[in-house]
Scaffold this active site. Structure first.
Site, short mmCIF file in Angstrom:
data_model
loop_
_atom_site.label_atom_id
_atom_site.label_comp_id
_atom_site.label_asym_id
_atom_site.label_seq_id
_atom_site.Cartn_x
_atom_site.Cartn_y
_atom_site.Cartn_z
N ASP A 106 0.47 -2.40 -4.68
CA ASP A 106 1.36 -1.21 -3.72
C ASP A 106 2.65 -1.67 -3.39
OD1 ASP A 106 0.52 -2.95 -1.71
OD2 ASP A 106 -0.98 -1.45 -0.91
N GLU A 164 -5.31 -3.89 -9.69
CA GLU A 164 -5.82 -3.39 -8.50
C GLU A 164 -4.99 -1.99 -8.55
OE1 GLU A 164 -5.93 -5.24 -4.32
OE2 GLU A 164 -4.38 -3.84 -4.27
N GLU A 183 3.27 1.73 1.11
CA GLU A 183 2.47 1.48 -0.05
C GLU A 183 1.60 2.64 -0.82
OE1 GLU A 183 3.08 -1.76 2.80
OE2 GLU A 183 2.63 0.34 2.94
N HIS A 242 -0.29 -5.43 11.74
CA HIS A 242 1.36 -5.52 11.69
C HIS A 242 1.87 -4.47 10.88
CE1 HIS A 242 -0.55 -6.51 7.70
NE2 HIS A 242 0.67 -5.87 7.01
N ARG A 260 3.23 -0.65 9.70
CA ARG A 260 4.26 0.20 10.38
C ARG A 260 3.80 1.65 11.00
NH1 ARG A 260 6.45 -1.35 5.31
NH2 ARG A 260 8.42 -2.13 5.46
N HIS A 300 2.39 -11.25 13.80
CA HIS A 300 3.46 -10.89 12.99
C HIS A 300 4.94 -11.18 13.55
CE1 HIS A 300 5.70 -8.90 9.70
NE2 HIS A 300 4.81 -9.12 9.04
#
Length: 373
Positions: free
Chosen positions: A97, A119, A133, A213, A215, A246
């Site tokens: 993704d 995947e 993603e 991490h 968004r 991160h």
């Protein structure tokens, strides 16, 4: 002999594509295999390449400070144009993704190269969760010719979207192949500075590993997460919370302002893949917003609390290997307390069968490619 180009640019992609690269290259009489990296992530990517002993044939080296999604998309498409024209592969493999995968799929489509999507078929059907993603994966799926789905559910998602069944193959997830290979290898490493550092701080019996991490959790979400971790640390002073933080300022600021200085919380730099696998093995519980960790940890018998409102990996929820807690402070705390104190619940989660595979996904993918015309 089929000409195959495998393209990836981030650490998660590299980990999941490495077993496919190794399996393909073990059959040189069947395939002419080239690897192209975009270096959407540079340092983290290079660590994985070194660990799996993969040397790229093409390196676009695109990473730059403060790069945007616009930058990555445009630069991958233009960079892949030259690679595709030079190598002229029969099939281009992309994974999952990422923006690298979607932009590569666009470039391959323009070049008339068939696209294999590893995947494939994971969905939340919320285009902003995870962002970007979810839409990267859907767009790549529409462009792909061959779909390697990890589970029956991801297979069905594609069927529901009118993808021809004969082009979808259920293989399991290659991340399990990578994990099984890596878990054995890291236990023989003696000269890894990160692993040696972890050995010096992970002296408690109960290690709680944190990764975060995403968004969509920036802002209030991370504040709630950090307040939850603080409460957990105070509740279990003999446990050790280890958080590889991160580098994004949206993560660093709340984490260090709330959690720095608490005795049993270790805030450390992001880890390379070998050290992270070592730490997963050592941990009692993993609390994460990562997609890949949801797949990996159950193979190590580690219960996972997922800090997302939705997941494109619902098989893990259904199987009982993970629990969705979102960024709800009370839920994160209560589920952690439950796993730390209820041995029956802990064992039940630890013993659940991982729905993502048996470590043979790469072999299934390669065997399928051998049969394609």
């Amino acid at each position: 002999m089929k000409k195959l180009l495998l393209v990836f640019g981030t650490r998660p992609e590299a980990i999941k594509m490495a077993p496919v690269v190794m399996e393909l290259k073990s059959r040189p009489e069947c395939f002419d295999v080239k690897v192209c990296v975009t270096a959407q992530h540079r340092q983290m990517l290079d660590q994985v390449l070194e660990f799996f002993e993969i040397t790229p044939d093409y390196d676009l080296n695109l990473m730059k400070p403060n790069q945007t999604l616009y930058d990555i998309t445009c630069n991958v498409i233009m960079g892949m144009k030259d690679v595709l024209e030079q190598f002229k592969p029969d099939y281009a493999f992309v994974h999952g993704d990422t923006t690298t995968s979607t932009a590569t799929a666009i470039a391959a489509f323009y070049a008339g190269v068939k696209i294999c999507h590893v995947e494939a078929g994971l969905r939340t059907y919320d285009k902003y969760a995870p962002f970007p993603e979810e839409m990267n994966r859907q767009l790549t799926g529409r462009l792909a010719d061959i779909h390697f789905s990890p589970t029956k559910k991801s297979f069905q998602n594609l069927v529901n979207e009118n993808t021809p069944k004969e082009n979808i193959y259920i293989t399991g997830n290659t991340v399990i192949d990578a994990l099984i290979y890596s878990a054995g290898k890291v236990n023989t490493i003696t000269d890894n500075d990160e692993i040696n550092m972890l050995k010096s701080i992970c002296i408690e019996d109960d290690i709680i590993l944190i990764t975060g991490h995403r968004r969509e959790n920036f802002g209030d979400g991370f504040l709630r997460i950090c307040e939850a971790l603080k409460e957990i640390a105070l509740k279990f002073p003999k446990a050790r919370i280890v958080y590889p933080v991160h580098l994004n300022p949206n993560v660093q600021k709340p984490v260090y302002s709330i959690l720095n200085g608490i005795d049993n919380i270790s805030l450390i730099n992001p880890l390379g893949y070998p050290a992270f696998v070592w730490l997963m093995q050592k941990s009692k519980i993993i609390i994460t917003d990562s997609g890949g960790v949801q797949e990996e940890a159950p193979s190590l018998g580690k219960p996972v609390l997922v800090m997302r409102e939705v997941t494109e990996r619902p098989e893990a929820v259904d199987a009982g290997t993970v629990i969705l807690v979102g960024t709800d402070k009370d839920k994160i705390v209560s589920e952690t307390i439950s796993l730390m104190t209820d041995s029956v619940k802990y064992k039940k989660m630890s013993d659940c069968i991982n729905p993502y595979g048996d470590g043979l996904a790469s072999k299934r993918i390669v065997n399928t490619i051998m049969k394609l015309q």
